[in-house]
Scaffold this motif. Structure first.
Motif, mmCIF file in Angstrom:
data_model
loop_
_atom_site.group_PDB
_atom_site.id
_atom_site.type_symbol
_atom_site.label_atom_id
_atom_site.label_comp_id
_atom_site.label_asym_id
_atom_site.label_seq_id
_atom_site.Cartn_x
_atom_site.Cartn_y
_atom_site.Cartn_z
ATOM 1 N N VAL A 92 54.572 20.042 55.870
ATOM 2 C CA VAL A 92 53.606 20.131 55.144
ATOM 3 C C VAL A 92 54.431 21.263 54.308
ATOM 4 N N ARG A 93 54.293 21.494 53.028
ATOM 5 C CA ARG A 93 54.789 21.983 52.654
ATOM 6 C C ARG A 93 52.873 22.380 51.259
ATOM 7 N N VAL A 94 52.420 23.216 50.453
ATOM 8 C CA VAL A 94 50.984 23.613 49.974
ATOM 9 C C VAL A 94 51.956 23.948 48.292
ATOM 10 N N GLU A 95 51.608 22.739 46.931
ATOM 11 C CA GLU A 95 51.647 23.141 46.545
ATOM 12 C C GLU A 95 49.961 24.543 45.389
ATOM 13 N N GLN A 96 50.733 24.855 44.501
ATOM 14 C CA GLN A 96 49.481 26.015 44.589
ATOM 15 C C GLN A 96 50.328 26.503 42.874
ATOM 16 N N LYS A 97 49.208 25.498 41.566
ATOM 17 C CA LYS A 97 49.791 26.012 40.663
ATOM 18 C C LYS A 97 49.119 26.977 39.824
ATOM 19 N N GLN A 98 48.252 26.843 40.159
ATOM 20 C CA GLN A 98 47.788 28.825 39.573
ATOM 21 C C GLN A 98 48.143 29.652 40.314
ATOM 22 N N LYS A 99 48.669 31.145 38.487
ATOM 23 C CA LYS A 99 48.986 32.588 39.251
ATOM 24 C C LYS A 99 47.715 33.052 39.758
ATOM 25 N N GLY A 100 48.357 34.038 41.027
ATOM 26 C CA GLY A 100 47.466 35.193 41.696
ATOM 27 C C GLY A 100 48.119 35.465 43.226
ATOM 28 N N GLU A 101 47.011 35.595 43.476
ATOM 29 C CA GLU A 101 47.367 35.689 45.366
ATOM 30 C C GLU A 101 47.237 34.433 45.533
ATOM 31 N N PHE A 102 47.341 33.405 45.666
ATOM 32 C CA PHE A 102 47.017 32.395 45.809
ATOM 33 C C PHE A 102 48.574 31.429 46.223
ATOM 34 N N GLN A 103 49.008 31.619 45.158
ATOM 35 C CA GLN A 103 50.301 31.515 44.655
ATOM 36 C C GLN A 103 51.129 32.020 44.911
ATOM 37 N N ILE A 104 50.974 33.383 45.943
ATOM 38 C CA ILE A 104 51.882 34.465 46.198
ATOM 39 C C ILE A 104 51.330 33.942 48.314
ATOM 40 N N LEU A 105 49.603 33.867 48.263
ATOM 41 C CA LEU A 105 50.667 33.226 49.466
ATOM 42 C C LEU A 105 51.087 31.351 50.266
ATOM 43 N N ALA A 106 50.924 30.641 49.269
ATOM 44 C CA ALA A 106 50.799 29.308 49.100
ATOM 45 C C ALA A 106 52.748 29.657 49.060
ATOM 46 N N GLU A 107 53.809 30.736 48.685
ATOM 47 C CA GLU A 107 55.346 30.892 48.143
ATOM 48 C C GLU A 107 55.095 31.518 49.750
ATOM 49 N N HIS A 108 54.707 31.956 50.005
ATOM 50 C CA HIS A 108 54.525 32.384 51.719
ATOM 51 C C HIS A 108 54.685 31.637 52.970
ATOM 52 N N PHE A 109 53.918 30.828 52.744
ATOM 53 C CA PHE A 109 53.394 29.544 53.753
ATOM 54 C C PHE A 109 54.496 28.805 53.449
ATOM 55 N N ASN A 110 55.000 28.238 52.354
ATOM 56 C CA ASN A 110 56.035 26.847 52.713
ATOM 57 C C ASN A 110 57.633 28.038 52.801
ATOM 58 N N SER A 111 57.920 29.629 52.521
ATOM 59 C CA SER A 111 59.212 29.331 53.143
ATOM 60 C C SER A 111 58.826 29.893 54.670
ATOM 61 N N THR A 112 57.652 30.478 54.898
ATOM 62 C CA THR A 112 57.638 30.079 56.597
ATOM 63 C C THR A 112 57.646 29.371 57.244
ATOM 64 N N ALA A 113 56.771 27.752 56.721
ATOM 65 C CA ALA A 113 57.552 26.374 57.350
ATOM 66 C C ALA A 113 58.536 26.177 56.799
ATOM 67 N N GLN A 114 59.382 26.419 55.948
ATOM 68 C CA GLN A 114 60.807 26.388 55.835
ATOM 69 C C GLN A 114 61.280 26.818 57.112
ATOM 70 N N LYS A 115 61.374 28.412 56.960
ATOM 71 C CA LYS A 115 61.602 29.150 58.191
ATOM 72 C C LYS A 115 62.272 28.014 59.967
ATOM 73 N N LEU A 116 60.771 27.970 59.687
ATOM 74 C CA LEU A 116 60.445 27.279 60.571
ATOM 75 C C LEU A 116 60.945 25.881 61.633
ATOM 76 N N GLU A 117 60.931 25.749 60.279
ATOM 77 C CA GLU A 117 61.651 23.873 60.264
ATOM 78 C C GLU A 117 62.816 23.885 60.853
ATOM 79 N N THR A 118 63.761 25.214 60.183
ATOM 80 C CA THR A 118 65.241 25.477 60.111
ATOM 81 C C THR A 118 65.296 26.093 61.696
ATOM 82 N N LEU A 119 64.497 26.610 61.903
ATOM 83 C CA LEU A 119 64.197 27.334 62.955
ATOM 84 C C LEU A 119 64.585 26.429 64.286
#
Length: 581
Positions: free
Chosen positions: A335-362
Motif C-alpha cells: 500500500v502507498r499513499v498518493e498525496q498531491k497537495q503540498k504541506g504537512e499531509f505530503q510530508i506524512l504521506a512521504e514518511h508513510f510510503n518510506s516506512t511501508a517501503q522499508k517494512l516491505e524490504t525488511l
C-alpha cells in the motif's frame, strides 16, 4: 477500527465545531447580554436626561403660572379695583375703568407668558381685559351666569375661552363666585397657541424628541406634535398613574417606539411631558446588535465553509492515511499513499510510503534470511546424519564383538545411542552450550574407541556460559572439522582443546588441535569461501556454521583460523553476547 469514519465522527471536524461553539456562541450571547444591559442603561440615562430637561421647563412654567396667579389675586385686594367695584352700575365712569385697564395691561404684558387677565365687575356688568380692553359682560357669553362658575374651576385647566367659547385656553378663576356677586372676579387665560409655543422649546432643545404635551388635572391636554405621534390613549389617565418618583413608559405610534417622559407639576396639579423616539436614541446599540447578529451568521457561514474546506483539505487526506494504515496493519505491505497537495499531509504521506517501503524490504530480507537459515540448517543436518560414520561405527562394533572386545563394544553401543539421541533436538534452531557439549562428548568417545585410545580431548566452558545459545551443532562442526582434517598425516596421539570464554561483550568458541597444521594458501582459500557463500544456499562444514551465525547476529560475528606454533590449527568463532535485532 472501522473501515471508514463518518464525517461527524472525525476528531478534526468535532474539534473545529466544538471550538466554534465554545468561542463564537458564548461570546455572542455575552455580547448580546452586554448590549441589552447597555441598552437598558442608555435608555435610563437618556430618559432621566430628558426628564431633567423637562423638569427644568416644568418648574419654570409652574413658577410663571403661579406668579401670574399671585399677581392676579393681589388685584382682588387692590384699592382701585375695590373702588371700581363700588361705582354705581347705572352711571359707571368708563374712564376710571380704562385707567385701571392700562395699569393692569402694563404689568401683564411684561410677563413671561402671553396671558390675558380679565377682571370681571358683576355689579357694573363690565369686564376689563388686558387684551380686549373694557367691555360689557355681554361680550363674554360664559360669564352671563356667574352661578355656573362657582368653585368648579379653582385651578388651572383647559376650558373654552370666556369671550370666545369656540377657542380653548388654559384658564383659572380667582375669587369668590355666587349668583349675587358684587365683588370683582379675576380670570386668567393663556391661549393654547401660546402654550404650544412654550412646548416647542422642548423639541428645539432636545434632539430625538418627537412631541411635547401639557395635561391638566381633568385629563384634557394639548401638545406640540408636528408629526402627529401623540394620540389620546397615550395620554389619558396619565396624571393618576404618576407617582412622586419619575414614572416612564413606552408606546408605539406610526411604527415608532415612543418613550413617554411625564413630569408632575404638583403646585398646579398639571403634567408636562415629552415623547422621544427610542430607536433614534438607541440607534448605536441597535446597530451593534444587528452587527453582532450579522457577525454570528457570517461566522456560522464561514465555519460551514471552513468545515467543507477542511473536509477536502484535511478530512479526506486523513481518511486516506487512516485507511492505508489499516491496510498496512492487516499485512498489505504494497500500500502507498498518493498525496498531491503540498504541506504537512505530503510530508506524512512521504514518511508513510518510506516506512511501508522499508517494512516491505525488511520483511522480504527476513523471509530470505529465514529461507537461507532453513536451507543451511537442513544442509547441516543432512551432513550430520552421515551414514558413513554410522556404517563405520557399526562395522567397528562388529569387529570388537567378534574379537571378544566386549567392554569397548558395550561402550561404543552406549555412546552411539547417546550421540544419535541428538535427533530429538533437530527441530530446534539453537542449543545452549551445555546441550552442545553433551552431544560432543559421546562423539569424541566413539572416536577414542575407534582410534584405539590415541585421541585425547579437553572441554573447558567458562562458568556462566552454559546457558549461552548458539545455532544447533555449531561447536560440534568445529570438532568434526578438526578430526576429519587435522590428523590424516600425523602419527602422534591426537589432542583437542575445546574452550568457551567471555571477552567483553563477546563469547569466544575455539577448537585447537595438535595436528598437521595449515599452510597460508589453504587458510586464505578457506577464509575467502567463508566470506563468499553460495547464493543458492548450499553450504559445507565451516561455511555452514559461519553463515548461520551471520544470519542470527549480523556482521558482528567473526571467524579466525590460525596455525599453532607448536603444531596444529586453532579455529575461533567470535559471537556477540546478545542477538542483533
Amino acid at each position: 477500527m472501522s473501515k471508514k469514519l463518518s464525517f461527524f465522527q472525525s476528531t478534526i471536524v468535532r474539534t473545529v465545531f466544538v471550538c466554534f461553539l465554545l468561542t463564537i456562541v458564548p461570546i455572542t450571547f455575552l455580547c448580546s447580554a452586554c448590549l441589552d444591559w447597555g441598552a437598558g442603561l442608555l435608555q435610563d440615562e437618556v430618559t432621566h436626561s430628558y426628564y431633567s430637561s423637562t423638569k427644568i421647563v416644568s418648574d419654570s412654567l409652574s413658577d410663571n403660572l403661579i406668579t401670574l396667579q399671585t399677581a392676579a389675586t393681589a388685584y382682588l385686594l387692590d384699592d382701585e379695583c375695590i373702588t371700581l367695584s363700588g361705582i354705581s352700575a347705572s352711571k359707571p365712569n368708563l374712564y376710571f375703568f380704562a385707567k385701571f385697564n392700562s395699569r393692569v395691561k402694563q404689568q401683564f404684558l411684561s410677563s413671561f407668558l402671553d396671558a390675558d387677565m380679565i377682571c370681571v365687575f358683576p355689579a357694573q356688568s363690565l369686564a376689563v381685559s388686558t387684551k380686549n380692553g373694557v367691555e360689557h359682560l355681554s361680550s363674554y357669553p360664559l360669564l352671563t351666569d356667574l352661578e355656573n362658575l362657582g368653585d368648579k374651576h379653582p385651578v388651572w385647566a383647559f376650558r373654552p375661552s370666556y369671550r370666545d367659547p369656540n377657542e380653548r385656553c388654559l384658564s383659572i378663576v380667582i375669587g369668590y363666585v355666587h349668583a349675587t356677586q358684587t365683588r370683582p372676579i379675576i380670570i386668567l387665560e393663556i391661549d393654547e397657541k401660546a402654550l404650544s409655543a412654550q412646548l416647542s422649546n422642548l423639541l428645539s432643545k432636545n434632539s430625538g424628541v418627537q412631541a411635547s404635551f401639557f395635561q391638566d388635572y381633568q385629563g384634557a391636554w394639548t401638545s406640540f406634535d408636528p408629526d402627529g405621534y401623540l394620540i389620546q390613549p397615550s395620554i389619558n389617565g396619565l396624571l393618576e398613574h404618576i407617582e412622586d418618583v419619575p414614572s416612564f413608559y413606552s408606546t408605539e405610534s406610526k411604527g415608532t417606539h415612543l418613550r413617554i417622559v411625564p413630569v408632575k407639576m404638583e403646585d398646579i396639579r398639571c403634567v408636562l411631558g415629552l415623547a422621544f423616539d427610542e430607536q433614534s436614541v438607541l440607534a448605536p446599540v441597535i446597530f451593534m446588535r444587528h452587527a453582532l447578529i450579522g457577525i454570528l451568521v457570517t461566522g456560522s457561514l464561514f465555519t460551514v465553509a471552513y468545515l467543507l474546506r477542511g473536509y477536502r483539505k484535511v478530512y479526506i487526506p486523513t481518511q486516506t492515511l487512516v485507511s492505508s494504515m489499516e491496510r498496512l496493519a492487516l499485512g498489505d505491505l504494497s500500500v502507498r499513499v498518493e498525496q498531491k497537495q503540498k504541506g504537512e499531509f505530503q510530508i506524512l504521506a512521504e514518511h508513510f510510503n518510506s516506512t511501508a517501503q522499508k517494512l516491505e524490504t525488511l520483511v522480504k530480507e527476513k523471509y530470505q534470511a529465514d529461507v537461507k537459515m532453513k536451507n543451511a540448517q537442513m544442509s547441516f543436518l543432512r551432513s550430520q546424519i552421515n551414514p558413513h560414520f554410522l556404517y563405520n561405527s557399526l562395522f567397528n562394533l562388529y569387529n570388537m564383538i567378534k574379537s571378544q572386545d566386549l567392554d569397548n563394544a558395550a561402550d561404543m553401543a552406549v555412546y552411539l545411542g547417546q550421540f544419535y539421541r541428538i535427533g530429538a533436538h533437530l527441530d530446534k534452531q539453537e542449543l545452549t552450550l551445555g546441550q552442545e557439549v553433551e552431544n560432543i562428548i559421546p562423539y569424541l568417545k566413539i572416536h577414542q574407541i575407534r582410534m584405539g585410545g590415541s585421541l585425547d580431548f579437553n572441554c573447558d566452558i567458562q562458568a556462566g556460559l552454559e546457558g549461552f545459545e548458539i545455532p544447533c551443532l555449531s561447536l560440534q562442526s568445529l570438532v568434526e572439522n578438526a578430526i576429519t582434517h587435522a590428523f590424516t598425516k600425523t602419527g602422534k596421539n591426537a589432542y583437542l582443546n575445546i574452550q568457551a570464554v567471555r571477552e567483553g561483550d563477546f563469547v569466544l568458541l575455539s577448537v585447537e588441535d595438535n595436528g598437521s597444521g595449515i599452510d597460508s594458501d589453504t587458510r586464505e582459500d578457506i577464509l575467502r569461501r567463508l566470506q563468499n557463500s553460495d547464493d543458492d544456499g548450499v553450504f559445507h562444514g565451516l561455511q555452514n556454521v559461519y553463515a548461520r551465525l551471520r544470519l542470527l547476529h549480523g556482521e558482528q560475528v567473526s571467524i579466525s583460523i590460525e596455525p599453532v606454533p607448536s603444531g596444529g590449527t586453532r579455529v575461533c568463532l567470535r559471537i556477540p553476547d546478545k542477538k542483533w535485532e
